[in-house]
Design an enzyme around this catalytic site. Structure first.
Site, mmCIF file in Angstrom:
data_model
loop_
_atom_site.group_PDB
_atom_site.id
_atom_site.type_symbol
_atom_site.label_atom_id
_atom_site.label_comp_id
_atom_site.label_asym_id
_atom_site.label_seq_id
_atom_site.Cartn_x
_atom_site.Cartn_y
_atom_site.Cartn_z
ATOM 1 N N ARG A 222 0.847 -1.185 0.000
ATOM 2 C CA ARG A 222 0.000 0.000 0.000
ATOM 3 C C ARG A 222 0.882 1.234 0.000
ATOM 4 O O ARG A 222 1.935 1.269 0.643
ATOM 5 C CB ARG A 222 -0.936 0.015 1.220
ATOM 6 C CG ARG A 222 -2.101 -0.968 1.115
ATOM 7 C CD ARG A 222 -3.063 -0.552 0.012
ATOM 8 N NE ARG A 222 -4.230 -1.408 -0.118
ATOM 9 C CZ ARG A 222 -4.340 -2.440 -0.947
ATOM 10 N NH1 ARG A 222 -3.306 -2.756 -1.705
ATOM 11 N NH2 ARG A 222 -5.450 -3.133 -1.020
ATOM 12 N N GLU A 251 -3.848 7.850 -5.267
ATOM 13 C CA GLU A 251 -4.077 7.128 -6.525
ATOM 14 C C GLU A 251 -5.359 7.622 -7.176
ATOM 15 O O GLU A 251 -6.368 7.780 -6.490
ATOM 16 C CB GLU A 251 -4.153 5.623 -6.255
ATOM 17 C CG GLU A 251 -2.844 5.045 -5.732
ATOM 18 C CD GLU A 251 -2.912 3.543 -5.509
ATOM 19 O OE1 GLU A 251 -3.961 2.921 -5.813
ATOM 20 O OE2 GLU A 251 -1.918 2.967 -5.025
ATOM 21 N N HIS A 270 -1.165 0.429 -9.975
ATOM 22 C CA HIS A 270 -1.822 -0.501 -9.035
ATOM 23 C C HIS A 270 -2.420 -1.701 -9.787
ATOM 24 O O HIS A 270 -3.610 -1.992 -9.683
ATOM 25 C CB HIS A 270 -2.907 0.214 -8.233
ATOM 26 C CG HIS A 270 -3.202 -0.466 -6.926
ATOM 27 N ND1 HIS A 270 -3.583 0.221 -5.800
ATOM 28 C CD2 HIS A 270 -3.182 -1.778 -6.561
ATOM 29 C CE1 HIS A 270 -3.781 -0.632 -4.793
ATOM 30 N NE2 HIS A 270 -3.534 -1.851 -5.250
#
Length: 312
Positions: A222, A251, A270
């Site tokens: 993360r 993000e 991601h």
């Protein structure tokens, strides 16, 4: 009213992701697909909540309105957005999709590390300009790596690295208390931890300085695990040699982030664990647990709300 259990599937449409393959759910239950926040009527008879929408972050509100809800399953491994006091207060079981992404994330890490060691980015840059420039590159065999995170993803990464003759060490909660000392002994530092209060800001300027000018950082856990401002500065002045990042503090990564254009930095949106057909495998984890739930058996991948992840 149907006597069959009701399963709510929270699946807000996302053009970047495949829809949930609901046809794989067995016909023993009533399935209701919900876009947006479920209504009181939809929640009234629901016993199971399947959160397909990875952006959903209001589980507390849902639990306060769903009297019959007993089990929540997340179509993800990270569940930091879903941890709330209501889980424990209401006695609701939370499970995740651990296992689906272990191998693909490990493959991504191998690709990123090999690309760095073998100078693939430089090779591609020379190719684009039509330059034939002989040079030597590094060797991965014999490198030392620390994988921070002893869950199934971290264990798989360490296993795959070891098969390429990398001396890979798994770092758990106890060892991560002095992560700078760990970083000082390795060439590659890989973060594969869930986001919890203990892991937020875990990799800071001190850890990066200990990793050193030949060190390489990988983050597939993360974003907030790494202090991003400290990482940018470390890359700018050469405190470390490079980084491969699949997750970020914000993000999507803002367009003005210096990480986009920094040399020897890989920016990935991601997606390290996503592969063609992953939605079918992810649904398979839920269906297996659903059959267990219908038979009254213990579920797999039960998250400990106090820890924020599945105990090994």
């Amino acid at each position: 009213m149907s006597s069959r259990p009701r399963v709510l599937v929270l699946a807000e449409p996302d053009p970047e992701l495949p829809p949930p393959p609901l046809g794989l759910i067995p016909p023993d239950v009533d399935v209701v697909e919900v876009h947006g926040t479920p209504t009181a009527a939809q929640l009234g008879d629901a016993e199971v909540l399947y959160i397909w929408d990875h952006r959903f972050a209001d589980l507390a509100g849902v639990l306060r309105s769903a009297e019959r809800l007993r089990w929540v399953h997340a179509a993800s491994v990270g569940v930091n957005r879903l941890i709330c006091p209501e889980l424990t207060e209401r006695g609701v079981t939370l499970t995740n999709s651990r296992g689906v992404f272990d191998t693909p994330i490990a493959e991504w890490v191998l690709a990123a590390v090999l690309s760095h060691v073998k100078g693939i980015a430089d090779t591609l840059a020379l190719q684009r300009t039509g330059r034939w420039q002989y040079r030597t590159t590094g060797r991965l065999a014999g490198k030392r790596a620390a994988v921070v995170g002893t869950g199934s993803i971290g264990r798989t990464i360490a296993d795959r690295l070891s098969r390429l003759d990398v001396r890979a060490t798994l770092i758990g909660r106890r060892e991560s208390g002095d992560l700078a000392a760990v970083a000082a002994e390795v060439d590659i530092l890989i973060a594969a931890v869930p986001l919890t209060p203990a892991t937020t800001g875990l990799i800071d300027a001190q850890v990066l300085a200990a990793l050193g000018p030949d060190g390489f950082l990988v983050n597939v856990g993360r974003g907030p695990t790494v202090v991003e401002a400290a990482l940018v500065e470390a890359l700018r002045v050469g405190t470390i040699a490079g980084a491969a990042l699949d997750v970020f503090e914000v993000e999507p990564l803002p367009a003005d982030s210096p990480l986009w254009s920094m040399p020897h930095v890989l920016v990935s949106p991601h997606m390290s664990g996503d592969y063609v057909g992953f939605e079918v495998d992810m649904m398979g984890v839920f269906v297996d647990n659903l059959r267990r739930w219908l038979r009254g058996e213990r579920l797999h991948n039960i998250v400990d709300p106090a820890l924020g992840y599945v105990r090994n």
